[in-house]
Design a protein around this motif. Structure first.
Motif, PDB file in Angstrom:
ATOM      1  N   PRO A  56       0.816  -1.225   0.000  1.00 50.24           N
ATOM      2  CA  PRO A  56       0.000   0.000   0.000  1.00 50.24           C
ATOM      3  C   PRO A  56       0.842   1.265   0.000  1.00 50.24           C
ATOM      4  O   PRO A  56       0.362   2.341  -0.377  1.00 50.24           O
ATOM      5  N   GLY A  57       2.136   1.113   0.391  1.00 53.20           N
ATOM      6  CA  GLY A  57       3.008   2.275   0.392  1.00 53.20           C
ATOM      7  C   GLY A  57       3.616   2.573  -0.957  1.00 53.20           C
ATOM      8  O   GLY A  57       4.326   3.573  -1.125  1.00 53.20           O
ATOM      9  N   GLY A  58       3.415   1.673  -1.938  1.00 50.78           N
ATOM     10  CA  GLY A  58       3.968   1.891  -3.271  1.00 50.78           C
ATOM     11  C   GLY A  58       4.752   0.694  -3.765  1.00 50.78           C
ATOM     12  O   GLY A  58       4.666  -0.408  -3.204  1.00 50.78           O
ATOM     13  N   THR A  59       5.505   0.910  -4.821  1.00 50.27           N
ATOM     14  CA  THR A  59       6.312  -0.150  -5.434  1.00 50.27           C
ATOM     15  C   THR A  59       7.790   0.177  -5.245  1.00 50.27           C
ATOM     16  O   THR A  59       8.217   1.310  -5.482  1.00 50.27           O
ATOM     17  N   SER A  60       8.549  -0.834  -4.849  1.00 52.85           N
ATOM     18  CA  SER A  60       9.976  -0.644  -4.586  1.00 52.85           C
ATOM     19  C   SER A  60      10.742  -0.377  -5.871  1.00 52.85           C
ATOM     20  O   SER A  60      10.266  -0.665  -6.980  1.00 52.85           O
ATOM     21  N   ALA A  61      11.939   0.144  -5.695  1.00 58.05           N
ATOM     22  CA  ALA A  61      12.883   0.158  -6.814  1.00 58.05           C
ATOM     23  C   ALA A  61      13.281  -1.291  -7.098  1.00 58.05           C
ATOM     24  O   ALA A  61      13.228  -2.161  -6.218  1.00 58.05           O
ATOM     25  N   GLY A  62      13.668  -1.566  -8.338  1.00 60.60           N
ATOM     26  CA  GLY A  62      14.014  -2.934  -8.717  1.00 60.60           C
ATOM     27  C   GLY A  62      15.400  -3.343  -8.237  1.00 60.60           C
ATOM     28  O   GLY A  62      16.293  -2.518  -8.069  1.00 60.60           O
ATOM     29  N   ILE A  63      15.577  -4.651  -8.039  1.00 59.99           N
ATOM     30  CA  ILE A  63      16.893  -5.213  -7.722  1.00 59.99           C
ATOM     31  C   ILE A  63      17.136  -6.351  -8.708  1.00 59.99           C
ATOM     32  O   ILE A  63      16.217  -7.117  -9.022  1.00 59.99           O
ATOM     33  N   PRO A  64      18.352  -6.460  -9.269  1.00 64.54           N
ATOM     34  CA  PRO A  64      18.554  -7.396 -10.379  1.00 64.54           C
ATOM     35  C   PRO A  64      18.453  -8.874  -9.963  1.00 64.54           C
ATOM     36  O   PRO A  64      18.910  -9.274  -8.896  1.00 64.54           O
ATOM     37  N   TYR A  65      17.870  -9.643 -10.857  1.00 68.41           N
ATOM     38  CA  TYR A  65      17.818 -11.106 -10.751  1.00 68.41           C
ATOM     39  C   TYR A  65      18.111 -11.641 -12.149  1.00 68.41           C
ATOM     40  O   TYR A  65      17.520 -11.173 -13.124  1.00 68.41           O
ATOM     41  N   THR A  66      19.035 -12.590 -12.241  1.00 69.63           N
ATOM     42  CA  THR A  66      19.478 -13.077 -13.551  1.00 69.63           C
ATOM     43  C   THR A  66      18.950 -14.478 -13.830  1.00 69.63           C
ATOM     44  O   THR A  66      19.141 -15.401 -13.016  1.00 69.63           O
ATOM     45  N   TYR A  67      18.303 -14.617 -14.971  1.00 69.72           N
ATOM     46  CA  TYR A  67      17.878 -15.929 -15.447  1.00 69.72           C
ATOM     47  C   TYR A  67      19.017 -16.559 -16.255  1.00 69.72           C
ATOM     48  O   TYR A  67      19.559 -15.917 -17.163  1.00 69.72           O
ATOM     49  N   VAL A  68      19.377 -17.771 -15.879  1.00 70.85           N
ATOM     50  CA  VAL A  68      20.515 -18.455 -16.499  1.00 70.85           C
ATOM     51  C   VAL A  68      20.028 -19.712 -17.201  1.00 70.85           C
ATOM     52  O   VAL A  68      19.270 -20.512 -16.630  1.00 70.85           O
ATOM     53  N   ALA A  69      20.481 -19.890 -18.460  1.00 67.00           N
ATOM     54  CA  ALA A  69      20.125 -21.108 -19.191  1.00 67.00           C
ATOM     55  C   ALA A  69      20.819 -22.309 -18.555  1.00 67.00           C
ATOM     56  O   ALA A  69      21.902 -22.206 -17.981  1.00 67.00           O
TER      57      ALA A  69
END
Length: 368
Positions: free
Chosen positions: A102-115
């Motif tokens: 309800p306070g809003g949306t956070s800044a993004g933090i990286p997550y890497t998809y690996v084959a």
């Protein structure tokens, strides 16, 4: 008058109370601080998703969604500072993870998809049942590899050389083929790449079991697991010429050696055999004939003295073989065959060679 608002969200009624009474209620809207993600652990995973990631930060109370890029993830709010989420599937690459409250949306933090890693080859692709040998695995996606398996057994150790190569110590296993797999943050390889556990070779016999110190003679080695022989050794000396006939037979040309007995071994990717023995023999030497003459009709018993007579295979009067009995390494007896009057050369033959001859004289019958 100033006052600090308590935590909360939405519209609430506020009043002021003083010594002389309570004022009228007023509607005030409380605003929550936006969530902040400090970390995502792990910060990478397979393109197929399905792994659990833990988000740690602040102001997670009342979380309404967690997204990996534009894709919403299933999640569980653990506390105001922690949320666990199931990573959804996505193409290889990096996306931002965000959380909404309800306070809003956070800044993004990286997550890497690996084959998932791709395994293309194992070199060498075979080895002993005892393992312990080092092999090289080639392919792609090896960065961050967490395990290497040979069948159900984990490699004794492994090292990532590059994203396309790693080395591994083969565990005990076999006999027979097993599937080799590499597991990395992107998942586990699925390609059909095999490693073959080989039983150690076993030698039963060498025929013939003796020969001259100069070598050059051919022998037959029999046993089991002789395919893919990489070396045949007579003592410390490798045979330069040998032919693998089957899993149970090898034919080899004996290398030169010193007089005496040496172990013969065969080495394959499965290991080195136990040994059988081969005897190098010097050329025999004869030093005397007693008697040194006899009738041309033959039949005379002759004692031959010398050295290296134990393994005699023939006694020759000129080119004619004669029966003989080995008495010791320095003596044998033979029966002179009939022949024309005159001198003939007597020689002794062993696997070590043929001796230099001594003369034996056949005497004709007395004249009338």
């Amino acid at each position: 008058m100033a006052a600090a608002a308590p935590a909360g969200a939405g519209t609430v009624r506020t009043t002021v109370t003083a010594p002389h009474g309570t004022g009228d209620a007023t509607d005030v809207t409380l605003v929550l601080a936006a969530p902040v993600i400090g970390s995502v652990v792990p910060n990478q995973g397979p393109v197929d998703g399905g792994n659990t990631a833990t988000l740690t930060g602040t102001c997670f109370t009342g979380a309404t969604s967690v997204s990996f890029g534009a894709v919403a993830a299933a999640f569980i709010a653990v506390s105001a500072t922690q949320v666990t989420a199931i990573a959804p599937a996505a193409p290889a690459g990096t996306v931002n993870v965000t959380i909404t409250t309800p306070g809003g949306t956070s800044a993004g933090i990286p997550y890497t998809y690996v084959a998932a890693p791709v395994l293309s080859s194992v070199t060498p692709a075979q080895g002993p049942l005892a393992g312990g040998n080092t092999v090289t695995l080639s392919g792609t996606g090896f960065t961050g590899a967490t395990s290497v398996h040979f069948g159900v057994n984990a490699a004794g150790s492994f090292a990532v050389v590059s994203p396309t190569q790693l080395t591994a110590s083969v565990p005990t296993g076999g006999p027979g083929p097993v599937a080799v797999t590499v597991t990395a943050p992107g998942g586990t390889s699925t390609q059909a790449v095999s490693y073959y556990y080989l039983g150690a070779p076993v030698l039963d016999a060498v025929t013939a079991g003796s020969g001259q110190v100069a070598g050059g003679n051919s022998v037959t080695l029999t046993g089991t697991n002789l395919l893919q022989a990489a070396a045949v050794r007579f003592g410390a000396t490798a045979a330069t010429t040998y032919t693998i006939v089957s899993a149970t037979e090898i034919r080899a040309v004996v290398p030169p050696g010193a007089a005496g007995t040496v172990p013969v071994t065969v080495t394959t990717p499965g290991g080195t055999s136990g040994s059988v023995t081969y005897l190098y023999l010097d050329v025999p030497v004869i030093t005397g004939l007693a008697p040194g003459q006899g009738p041309s009709a033959g039949g005379t018993t002759v004692t031959i003295s010398g050295i290296g007579l134990t393994y005699a295979t023939a006694v020759l009067f000129a080119a004619v073989p004669a029966g003989f009995t080995v008495v010791s390494d320095t003596q044998l007896t033979t029966t002179a065959p009939p022949g024309a009057a005159g001198a003939v050369t007597v020689r002794v033959v062993t696997p070590g060679g043929t001796s230099i001859g001594l003369p034996y004289t056949r005497l004709g019958p007395p004249g009338i």
